[in-house]
Design an enzyme around this catalytic site. Sequence first.
Site, mmCIF file in Angstrom:
data_model
loop_
_atom_site.group_PDB
_atom_site.id
_atom_site.type_symbol
_atom_site.label_atom_id
_atom_site.label_comp_id
_atom_site.label_asym_id
_atom_site.label_seq_id
_atom_site.Cartn_x
_atom_site.Cartn_y
_atom_site.Cartn_z
ATOM 1 N N LYS A 49 0.721 -1.156 0.152
ATOM 2 C CA LYS A 49 0.037 -0.102 0.005
ATOM 3 C C LYS A 49 0.954 1.222 0.069
ATOM 4 O O LYS A 49 1.522 1.511 1.127
ATOM 5 C CB LYS A 49 -1.078 -0.129 1.166
ATOM 6 C CG LYS A 49 -2.064 1.070 1.033
ATOM 7 C CD LYS A 49 -2.776 1.631 2.248
ATOM 8 C CE LYS A 49 -2.096 2.660 2.993
ATOM 9 N NZ LYS A 49 -1.712 3.993 1.707
ATOM 10 N N GLU A 102 9.934 0.729 10.622
ATOM 11 C CA GLU A 102 10.730 2.019 10.419
ATOM 12 C C GLU A 102 10.129 3.327 10.455
ATOM 13 O O GLU A 102 9.401 3.923 9.713
ATOM 14 C CB GLU A 102 11.442 1.932 8.869
ATOM 15 C CG GLU A 102 12.073 0.595 8.580
ATOM 16 C CD GLU A 102 13.300 0.435 9.225
ATOM 17 O OE1 GLU A 102 14.012 1.566 9.728
ATOM 18 O OE2 GLU A 102 13.899 -0.654 9.149
ATOM 19 N N GLU A 140 9.743 15.828 15.118
ATOM 20 C CA GLU A 140 10.278 15.515 13.701
ATOM 21 C C GLU A 140 9.407 16.533 12.787
ATOM 22 O O GLU A 140 8.207 16.416 12.736
ATOM 23 C CB GLU A 140 9.854 14.292 13.055
ATOM 24 C CG GLU A 140 10.395 14.050 11.706
ATOM 25 C CD GLU A 140 10.127 12.505 11.329
ATOM 26 O OE1 GLU A 140 9.105 12.067 11.496
ATOM 27 O OE2 GLU A 140 10.878 11.783 10.716
ATOM 28 N N CYS A 181 13.870 10.565 6.801
ATOM 29 C CA CYS A 181 13.654 10.247 8.177
ATOM 30 C C CYS A 181 14.903 10.410 8.950
ATOM 31 O O CYS A 181 14.627 10.650 10.164
ATOM 32 C CB CYS A 181 13.082 8.531 7.926
ATOM 33 S SG CYS A 181 14.301 7.475 7.173
HETATM 34 P P1 NAD Z 1 2.231 8.132 7.746
HETATM 35 O O1 NAD Z 1 2.852 7.502 9.177
HETATM 36 O O2 NAD Z 1 1.380 9.265 7.820
HETATM 37 O O3 NAD Z 1 2.113 7.320 6.615
HETATM 38 C C1 NAD Z 1 2.759 6.185 6.252
HETATM 39 C C2 NAD Z 1 1.903 4.866 5.624
HETATM 40 O O4 NAD Z 1 1.314 4.670 6.567
HETATM 41 C C3 NAD Z 1 0.933 5.812 4.425
HETATM 42 O O5 NAD Z 1 0.968 4.664 3.625
HETATM 43 C C4 NAD Z 1 -0.299 5.800 5.204
HETATM 44 O O6 NAD Z 1 -1.403 5.647 4.360
HETATM 45 C C5 NAD Z 1 -0.295 4.524 6.219
HETATM 46 N N1 NAD Z 1 -1.246 4.786 7.466
HETATM 47 C C6 NAD Z 1 -1.715 5.865 7.834
HETATM 48 N N2 NAD Z 1 -2.520 5.514 8.764
HETATM 49 C C7 NAD Z 1 -2.659 4.114 8.858
HETATM 50 C C8 NAD Z 1 -3.350 3.355 9.942
HETATM 51 N N3 NAD Z 1 -4.021 3.621 10.761
HETATM 52 N N4 NAD Z 1 -3.074 1.884 10.016
HETATM 53 C C9 NAD Z 1 -2.157 1.399 8.659
HETATM 54 N N5 NAD Z 1 -1.690 2.475 7.852
HETATM 55 C C10 NAD Z 1 -1.748 3.575 7.809
HETATM 56 O O7 NAD Z 1 3.776 8.939 7.325
HETATM 57 P P2 NAD Z 1 4.109 9.524 5.951
HETATM 58 O O8 NAD Z 1 3.644 11.186 6.510
HETATM 59 O O9 NAD Z 1 3.633 9.118 4.830
HETATM 60 O O10 NAD Z 1 5.592 9.589 5.981
HETATM 61 C C11 NAD Z 1 6.602 10.321 7.084
HETATM 62 C C12 NAD Z 1 6.951 9.586 8.102
HETATM 63 O O11 NAD Z 1 7.561 8.408 7.525
HETATM 64 C C13 NAD Z 1 8.060 10.455 8.860
HETATM 65 O O12 NAD Z 1 7.761 10.117 10.171
HETATM 66 C C14 NAD Z 1 9.048 9.684 8.488
HETATM 67 O O13 NAD Z 1 10.213 9.807 9.434
HETATM 68 C C15 NAD Z 1 8.914 8.137 8.435
HETATM 69 N N6 NAD Z 1 9.942 7.537 7.482
HETATM 70 C C16 NAD Z 1 10.731 6.766 8.161
HETATM 71 C C17 NAD Z 1 11.554 6.024 7.239
HETATM 72 C C18 NAD Z 1 12.624 4.873 8.079
HETATM 73 O O14 NAD Z 1 13.562 4.152 7.292
HETATM 74 N N7 NAD Z 1 12.812 4.927 9.392
HETATM 75 C C19 NAD Z 1 11.902 6.177 5.935
HETATM 76 C C20 NAD Z 1 10.888 7.047 5.450
HETATM 77 C C21 NAD Z 1 9.968 7.878 6.016
#
Ligand code: NAD
Length: 489
Positions: free
Chosen positions: A174, A251, A385, A285
């Site tokens: 997804k 992650e 963040e 991230c």
């Molecule tokens: P997000 O957590 O809002 O969304 C990530 C994914 O989770 C999306 O596909 C979203 O649709 C899904 N999601 C949202 N609510 C959900 C739920 N209740 N249940 C299951 N899935 C759900 O994050 P974002 O805004 O897309 O990305 C930014 C974040 O990602 C930042 O915090 C960043 O640090 C993190 N990130 C971490 C890494 C790493 O390797 N540690 C890499 C890239 C991004």
Amino acid sequence: MNSYQMYIGGEFTSGATTKMMDVYNPATGEVFAQVPEATRQDTQSAIAAAREAFDKGDWRHSTGIQRATVLFKIAAALRENATRLAELETLNMGKPLTESEYDLADAATCFEYFGGWATKIFGEVNPVPDNAISMTMKEPVGVCGLIIPWNYPLLMAAWKLAPALAAGCTMILKPAEATPVTVLELAKILDKIEELPKGVVNIVTGYGEVAGAELSENYSVDKVAFTGSTEVGRLIMKAAADTNLKKVTLELGGKSPNIFFADSDFEAAVEGALFGCFVNQGEVCSAGSRILVQKPIYEKFVEAMIAKTKMIKVGPGMNRDNKLGALVTTEHLERVSGYISKGKAEGADLVYGGERLGGDLANGYFVSPAIFAGVNNQMTIAKEEIFGPVASVIPFEDEAEAVAIANDSPFGLAGAVWTRDIFRAFRVVKAVRAGILWVNHMQPTYCEAPWGGYKQSGTGRELGRYGIENFLESKQVHINLNEGPMGWY
Ligand code: NAD
């Protein structure tokens, strides 16, 4: 305008949903594609297809060579289509084209790297004291839900798809709601690979609270591999705990320290501070958003940062002159702007940038890179963040203080230290509690090396041999070599 379908059970389909979601170009604010908004039922269909493909066994019992062949074919197709896919990534996500090109090459390399692993998955013989052979066999973990963020859409998909495929799992991917386009283009590539059985890879587009939540709650899903915010990571772990205790790797977010000692190579250090924090618009991230600078060079360092930042061109990623593109969505722009206002309100000194850009750029989601000086680690901009181009420059006296500030965070994803003193570099590397530490650099990432966080930055590691382990179960097999009854009764 491009209209996409989902990919379920080897078919392109709009599923049961009647709703489409608009996909925006963040550089113009215009809708440039539409994708289906998956319902719970659509997600369940994708899970059922993955379950059937796993249980049927063609893929999980395929040979390593067969799976490697598929992975290498995916890599080759990504390289063939790299120009077009990189352009789509930039149009959808906003990042500069050169960065999208790097991402595309990295994604192809990731499939090649894990293609290599597919033929090297083997167990071991355990040295048990009885007249028996104890073996550990490796088997695919099963049906995997792969949930990814928007900052590196295709690359994050590759980080999860490649090891899951190499291990023999089946999966439902997804993408983030804002950036589904390149992942759906990847579906077209997968569909043409005859050796990949139908239902092994399924792709659903939709909201996290619906499609993502279904993946984390569904009893037929054996594992969820998630990259995203710490907040959503918590929800996923909870959903797994409340249902079938599926395996979870997370992650998550970070607030990484980038530490500069007075003896570091000054020019390299300043560039490293900016690259660490502003690459990919700071939507990284591992962004080095807490820039810790030793007091004797602090003033000069901030001035040099400002001078160099003035030269960073901000604008549409499709224009190769621009080094900083648009933020991903209008909501994210609001969020980042909110943090900039908070930084000012809490008394940090905004010495450069932090403004929404107007004129030709007014319809896009552009903000000039922001530098805050005089920040202390208790301010909101140093604690939370931001995920945007906002640098907090924090002064420190000595090594002990730098380490204390670096570790004073709920996150522990990454960090970097800049010094010419190898002994100090290693002391700091050992003292900072984070999953990735760079010395005299920040951000290089390799498929060959593990990636993941300490503390609230996640659980487990991706990439390297850890990446493949994430998608494997270990089965202990005992073979009794004694003939006849045990003689117990
Ligand atoms: P997000 O957590 O809002 O969304 C990530 C994914 O989770 C999306 O596909 C979203 O649709 C899904 N999601 C949202 N609510 C959900 C739920 N209740 N249940 C299951 N899935 C759900 O994050 P974002 O805004 O897309 O990305 C930014 C974040 O990602 C930042 O915090 C960043 O640090 C993190 N990130 C971490 C890494 C790493 O390797 N540690 C890499 C890239 C991004």
